[in-house]
Design an enzyme around this catalytic site. Structure first.
Site, PDB file in Angstrom:
ATOM      1  N   ASP A 179       0.818  -1.211   0.000  1.00 20.59           N
ATOM      2  CA  ASP A 179       0.000   0.000   0.000  1.00 20.59           C
ATOM      3  C   ASP A 179       0.856   1.267   0.000  1.00 20.59           C
ATOM      4  OD1 ASP A 179       0.984  -0.497   2.479  1.00 20.59           O
ATOM      5  OD2 ASP A 179      -0.801   0.106   3.576  1.00 20.59           O
ATOM      6  N   LYS A 180       2.031   1.226   0.571  1.00 20.11           N
ATOM      7  CA  LYS A 180       2.860   2.419   0.634  1.00 20.11           C
ATOM      8  C   LYS A 180       4.311   2.013   0.841  1.00 20.11           C
ATOM      9  CE  LYS A 180       2.147   2.957   5.593  1.00 20.11           C
ATOM     10  NZ  LYS A 180       1.750   3.841   6.683  1.00 20.11           N
ATOM     11  N   THR A 181       5.183   2.958   0.622  1.00 16.42           N
ATOM     12  CA  THR A 181       6.598   2.716   0.866  1.00 16.42           C
ATOM     13  C   THR A 181       6.851   2.630   2.363  1.00 16.42           C
ATOM     14  OG1 THR A 181       7.097   3.974  -1.116  1.00 16.42           O
ATOM     15  CG2 THR A 181       8.911   3.568   0.399  1.00 16.42           C
TER      16      THR A 181
END
Length: 282
Positions: A179-181
């Site tokens: 979903d995200k870094t």
């Protein structure tokens, strides 16, 4: 009497800083709140192998029941040569024969297979925890906290299997969507270089520009200089602070424009601990 506003609102998960205690009124709680209503029950995860195995078990059960019904029907259709074994009710005799055949053919259903699979998965989970190729060695010892020492020992962190139901699915993974870094990677932000008033500052810049200066001693009451974690080795920026207006503005903005809060758990003479709202900023 004074009114309460947003500044007096303490959100869930907040931490007290520079305050020993507060008086608060807990509101917006219960099962009818938005947070609780949006919570979904975590479904039980089945691997593809378990789904196929469950379908096969259901087919075996259906075949076994149909076979027992056929045997029960055949036992009551054929004339009984022994008078003592004859029953008055045909329906009761049919039900008794079907139940008898179910007991006799129960070996066809592999109940012990589930127990064997759970034992195998438990052993696999332990092998995953022991696998040295899946261990993580902390490059920065300062990031290996006390939880590493207590749970894994030292600064080496091994894999921890929290659910062994999907062991066989690990070999089928082709793509990983994050979903995200920072979920599967590490956000590491280090201050390495800067450009102030047309002058570059950073590692190796003093030698390139032939302006070597000695490092200024850490002022009393400030945290000690960490040579392992700090990679900004240009001492000119500290020497020009207080003498160059643009450098002063840069250092001021660098020290003010963030949400990091220093804390002293053991007093002003003890080590400083930095806390921030974002783990990346911390």
């Amino acid at each position: 009497i004074c009114g309460l506003g947003d500044i007096n609102f303490v959100y869930r998960g907040s931490r007290l800083v520079n305050s020993d205690f507060i008086y608060a009124l807990v509101i917006f709680v219960g099962r009818e709140t938005k947070l609780m209503l949006n919570r979904n029950q975590v479904p039980f995860k089945f691997s593809k192998f378990e789904q196929i195995l469950n379908r096969m078990i259901v087919c075996i059960l259906a075949f076994n029941f149909a076979l027992c019904v056929a045997f029960g029907f055949a036992a009551n259709v054929v004339a009984q040569p022994f008078v003592a074994l004859q029953r008055a009710s045909w329906l009761a005799s049919f039900a008794f024969d079907v139940c008898s055949w179910l007991i006799l053919t129960s070996w066809m259903i592999p109940f012990s297979l589930y127990v064997t699979l759970e034992l195998v998965k438990m052993v696999q989970a332990q092998w995953v925890a022991w696998d040295e190729q899946m261990a993580y060695e902390a490059a920065d010892e300062s990031k290996a906290g006390a939880e590493w020492d207590a749970e894994y020992g030292g600064h080496r962190r091994h894999a921890k299997t929290k659910n062994s139901n999907l062991n066989e699915e690990l070999g089928h993974v082709d793509y990983i969507f994050s979903d995200k870094t920072g979920t599967l990677t590490e956000n590491k932000m280090d201050f390495l270089k800067c450009h102030v008033n047309a002058i570059r500052y950073g590692p190796g810049e003093m030698e390139k520009q032939h302006e070597f200066m000695q490092r200024i001693a850490t002022p009393k009451g400030m945290p000690a200089f960490d040579e392992k974690r700090c990679q900004f080795t240009d001492n000119r920026l500290a020497h020009r602070t207080g003498h160059d207006r643009i450098v002063d503005e840069f250092v001021t903005l660098l020290g003010v424009c963030h949400s990091i809060i220093p804390e002293y758990p053991q007093g002003r003479d003890g080590p400083v601990v930095y806390n921030a709202s974002s783990p990346d900023e911390k």
